[in-house]
Design a protein around this motif. Sequence first.
Motif, PDB file in Angstrom:
ATOM      1  N   GLU A  10      34.715  87.398  42.662  1.00 59.74           N
ATOM      2  CA  GLU A  10      35.747  87.016  43.627  1.00 59.74           C
ATOM      3  C   GLU A  10      35.202  86.074  44.704  1.00 59.74           C
ATOM      4  OE1 GLU A  10      37.376  90.645  41.754  1.00 59.74           O
ATOM      5  OE2 GLU A  10      35.511  90.391  42.836  1.00 59.74           O
ATOM      6  N   VAL A  11      33.893  86.154  44.961  1.00 59.27           N
ATOM      7  CA  VAL A  11      33.294  85.409  46.067  1.00 59.27           C
ATOM      8  C   VAL A  11      32.005  84.751  45.591  1.00 59.27           C
ATOM      9  CG1 VAL A  11      32.367  85.550  48.422  1.00 59.27           C
ATOM     10  CG2 VAL A  11      34.246  87.067  47.732  1.00 59.27           C
ATOM     11  N   THR A  12      31.791  83.496  45.996  1.00 58.08           N
ATOM     12  CA  THR A  12      30.516  82.812  45.770  1.00 58.08           C
ATOM     13  C   THR A  12      29.925  82.419  47.115  1.00 58.08           C
ATOM     14  OG1 THR A  12      31.043  81.946  43.581  1.00 58.08           O
ATOM     15  CG2 THR A  12      29.397  80.740  44.855  1.00 58.08           C
ATOM     16  N   ILE A  13      28.650  82.743  47.322  1.00 61.75           N
ATOM     17  CA  ILE A  13      27.943  82.402  48.559  1.00 61.75           C
ATOM     18  C   ILE A  13      26.724  81.575  48.176  1.00 61.75           C
ATOM     19  CG2 ILE A  13      26.628  83.324  50.507  1.00 61.75           C
ATOM     20  CD1 ILE A  13      28.553  85.705  50.488  1.00 61.75           C
ATOM     21  N   VAL A  14      26.575  80.412  48.812  1.00 57.38           N
ATOM     22  CA  VAL A  14      25.487  79.486  48.511  1.00 57.38           C
ATOM     23  C   VAL A  14      24.606  79.348  49.741  1.00 57.38           C
ATOM     24  CG1 VAL A  14      24.878  77.197  47.650  1.00 57.38           C
ATOM     25  CG2 VAL A  14      27.062  78.245  46.975  1.00 57.38           C
ATOM     26  N   ASP A  15      23.354  79.765  49.635  1.00 56.61           N
ATOM     27  CA  ASP A  15      22.393  79.581  50.718  1.00 56.61           C
ATOM     28  C   ASP A  15      21.640  78.272  50.492  1.00 56.61           C
ATOM     29  OD1 ASP A  15      20.950  80.089  53.001  1.00 56.61           O
ATOM     30  OD2 ASP A  15      19.508  81.423  52.035  1.00 56.61           O
ATOM     31  N   GLU A  16      21.095  77.706  51.566  1.00 62.79           N
ATOM     32  CA  GLU A  16      20.418  76.402  51.513  1.00 62.79           C
ATOM     33  C   GLU A  16      21.330  75.363  50.850  1.00 62.79           C
ATOM     34  OE1 GLU A  16      17.879  76.040  53.203  1.00 62.79           O
ATOM     35  OE2 GLU A  16      17.027  78.032  53.378  1.00 62.79           O
ATOM     36  N   ALA A  17      22.635  75.451  51.148  1.00 65.54           N
ATOM     37  CA  ALA A  17      23.612  74.578  50.491  1.00 65.54           C
ATOM     38  C   ALA A  17      23.397  73.112  50.828  1.00 65.54           C
ATOM     39  CB  ALA A  17      25.028  75.005  50.881  1.00 65.54           C
ATOM     40  N   SER A  18      22.749  72.822  51.944  1.00 58.97           N
ATOM     41  CA  SER A  18      22.481  71.424  52.296  1.00 58.97           C
ATOM     42  C   SER A  18      21.432  70.801  51.388  1.00 58.97           C
ATOM     43  CB  SER A  18      22.031  71.330  53.757  1.00 58.97           C
ATOM     44  OG  SER A  18      20.982  72.238  54.025  1.00 58.97           O
ATOM     45  N   MET A  19      20.756  71.606  50.555  1.00 59.66           N
ATOM     46  CA  MET A  19      19.788  71.087  49.588  1.00 59.66           C
ATOM     47  C   MET A  19      20.293  71.202  48.152  1.00 59.66           C
ATOM     48  SD  MET A  19      16.117  72.312  51.165  1.00 59.66           S
ATOM     49  CE  MET A  19      15.226  71.163  50.115  1.00 59.66           C
ATOM     50  N   VAL A  20      21.545  71.625  47.995  1.00 60.95           N
ATOM     51  CA  VAL A  20      22.140  71.746  46.659  1.00 60.95           C
ATOM     52  C   VAL A  20      22.909  70.458  46.364  1.00 60.95           C
ATOM     53  CG1 VAL A  20      23.769  73.015  45.221  1.00 60.95           C
ATOM     54  CG2 VAL A  20      22.331  74.247  46.865  1.00 60.95           C
ATOM     55  N   PRO A  21      22.588  69.732  45.281  1.00 63.03           N
ATOM     56  CA  PRO A  21      23.279  68.472  44.991  1.00 63.03           C
ATOM     57  C   PRO A  21      24.783  68.662  44.820  1.00 63.03           C
ATOM     58  CG  PRO A  21      21.324  68.722  43.617  1.00 63.03           C
ATOM     59  CD  PRO A  21      21.534  70.036  44.305  1.00 63.03           C
ATOM     60  N   ALA A  22      25.518  67.627  45.172  1.00 62.53           N
ATOM     61  CA  ALA A  22      26.977  67.677  45.042  1.00 62.53           C
ATOM     62  C   ALA A  22      27.405  67.968  43.608  1.00 62.53           C
ATOM     63  CB  ALA A  22      27.582  66.360  45.519  1.00 62.53           C
TER      64      ALA A  22
ATOM     65  N   VAL B 289      25.959  69.939  41.446  1.00 65.35           N
ATOM     66  CA  VAL B 289      25.858  71.389  41.228  1.00 65.35           C
ATOM     67  C   VAL B 289      26.950  72.108  42.008  1.00 65.35           C
ATOM     68  CG1 VAL B 289      24.365  73.410  41.492  1.00 65.35           C
ATOM     69  CG2 VAL B 289      23.394  71.221  40.766  1.00 65.35           C
ATOM     70  N   THR B 290      27.238  71.627  43.219  1.00 70.17           N
ATOM     71  CA  THR B 290      28.314  72.225  44.007  1.00 70.17           C
ATOM     72  C   THR B 290      29.647  72.109  43.277  1.00 70.17           C
ATOM     73  OG1 THR B 290      27.157  71.666  46.051  1.00 70.17           O
ATOM     74  CG2 THR B 290      29.483  72.182  46.226  1.00 70.17           C
ATOM     75  N   ALA B 291      29.894  70.952  42.668  1.00 75.09           N
ATOM     76  CA  ALA B 291      31.134  70.778  41.907  1.00 75.09           C
ATOM     77  C   ALA B 291      31.210  71.786  40.768  1.00 75.09           C
ATOM     78  CB  ALA B 291      31.224  69.352  41.372  1.00 75.09           C
ATOM     79  N   ARG B 292      30.064  72.022  40.105  1.00 73.10           N
ATOM     80  CA  ARG B 292      30.044  73.014  39.015  1.00 73.10           C
ATOM     81  C   ARG B 292      30.367  74.410  39.543  1.00 73.10           C
ATOM     82  NH1 ARG B 292      30.963  76.183  36.252  1.00 73.10           N
ATOM     83  NH2 ARG B 292      30.025  76.978  34.333  1.00 73.10           N
TER      84      ARG B 292
END
Length: 646
Positions: free
Chosen positions: A362-374, A376-379
């Motif tokens: 139900e929930v996704t939490i991404v830490d260090e998101a400023s270092m995750v490429p766009a 991967v974020t789209a995925r």
Amino acid sequence: MTPGRRFDTGRRTTRYRHGVVKAPISVTALRAAIAEELRIQRRPVTVRVIDRADLRDGRLELRVEPEYAQRTGDVPHRIDETLEGAGIREATEERWRGQIEAVEPIHRSLVVTLTGESRPVPGDRALISLFDYLRSLEAWAGSIDELPPMFVQLARRMTPGGATVALDPPEGLRAAQRRAVELAGRPVLLVWGPPGTGKTYTLASIVERHVAAGRRVLVVSTTNVAVDLLVLAIDDAFRRAGSPLEPGVLVRPGMPVNARLKNDPDRRHLLRWTEALDDLAARERMLEDRKRLLEAELARAQRNASRRGDLLSELASVRTALRELTQTRNEILKRLTRDAQIVVTTCALYVSNELVHKKEYEVTIVDEASMVPAAVTARLLADARMAFVFGGDFMQLPPVSRASSRNACATTWFAQSIFEIAGATETPERRRLLARRTMVMLDEQSRMCEPIARVVSKTFYDGNLRTVGRPAVGVSGPGWPEDPVVIVDPLAYELPPGTPPVSSRPVKAEPSGQTWDRSAHVARDLVERALAALDERTSFIVTAPYRQQAELLRKLVSPLDDGERLAAGTIHQMQGSEADVVIFDPVAPLGWFLARSSSAARLINVALSRARSQLIVLARAHELAGNPWLVEITRVAVRWPDVAPP
């Protein structure tokens, strides 16, 4: 990249300052970006083994040095977190091969699992084959006709729509942390966490609140090291809430590397996945060893028909056992994933592991998101969720991309994070995000002593970062300055007798960057003085923006410390670390790279904000005053001394 150059992506491109060109947000551009990253990543990274240590769990720790390619067009690769999950093998005879489980960039060490009996020895050259997760990303991008709607909404600077649930913050949070928890039931929330503001602590509290409400939560981060810290923080959050985690509620796919997580008996309930894999791996090694022996005997028994029959029969049984073991592993891991309420893993493993990403959350939490490429974020955003929470700091280092320096599509999709996509790096849009409550800033820090925090806050956070609680206090020792921010002029500093001849100014390094032997020797002398004068528990970081200078610093200062008090390396390697005393050698403060490039502010922010108690900058004061990101230092620092005391 040549300023003003445009790249043909089949669509209109946009020109940015400093010659950086970005491609549009489209499926076509996404596919082109992945293809370009894959093209470059197919070239193996070559390293040389310097040292080896056997770990208790059957894995090895290899200390390595990269062998940088000099061919025109080759892109050097740092020893950094992007190597996690990559394959590694001996370069010449392939005597050994395995997989990299974790990377410790500061000391350039790799934790590896090897197959077979041969082991690396110092002097071995090894090839690292990169990025299986990119192939999974490529397959996903090839299967879609349009980008995830929520990603598109953020890129168009729209507030993502959807249902919102209320979360009740636990006790003990600061005001901004409470706001973040309260808003973490929105369809998308960006948690902007500058250094020392308790970002991971806050995200762990958000996990606990969602799970307490009965929701299944996916938590991802960039590296195994970061994932381990998240697991520990989540466990602590449940303990604070008075409901300790039971075994199996949280699973951590991947390879733990944190000693507290692996060796603390009170944390065993967090390692169900790892223990299952370790048990299966031990049985698999026995079967693989037996299989190799049988195959060798079979090759020698060419003319003994009876013996060959017996060997073939046993070999068939071993192969059947290996297939059954694989099926057993899949069933065990499937059950662990199905029964868990919290899954914590790396972004790369989530993208590439079907078992993990096909579970319903139900929930996704991404830490260090400023270092995750766009990309991967789209995925991540492609998988339906009630709420997404992205925690990071876009004023620190961006995602790592090897293709972005020469490709517009890669710049958009691999050198940007969700924060850039949503416009958080632009002041007007940042204010709108905050006003719409799509983003919340954690604005209270307690890591850095107040004068250092004041420099960081005014320079990088518009003066909005406040010091609260019990921040670090200064250091003190005989003959050592007690001031929190200190400028040391390398040209005025009197080097000790026996120092080899040094140059009076920085020189260009090959293939890029700058280096200065004089400032490096000043850093060495300062470290030697500090180790003698300060408390033995004082920790140190010595860092520079250029690889060649960082290597010189490491060579000079590392022999001074036989423990774990001292780390030396590039600013990139230091992200995520902190120390009581930071010695920052900018080498050329007025050079283009540190004064005018698009990455200058982020690099300098990381360098300064690693310091808890004292920041020492090796530069002439007038050079710092001419750099927009270093000028604030001149307003709070003391100069120590123009000539070093005896």
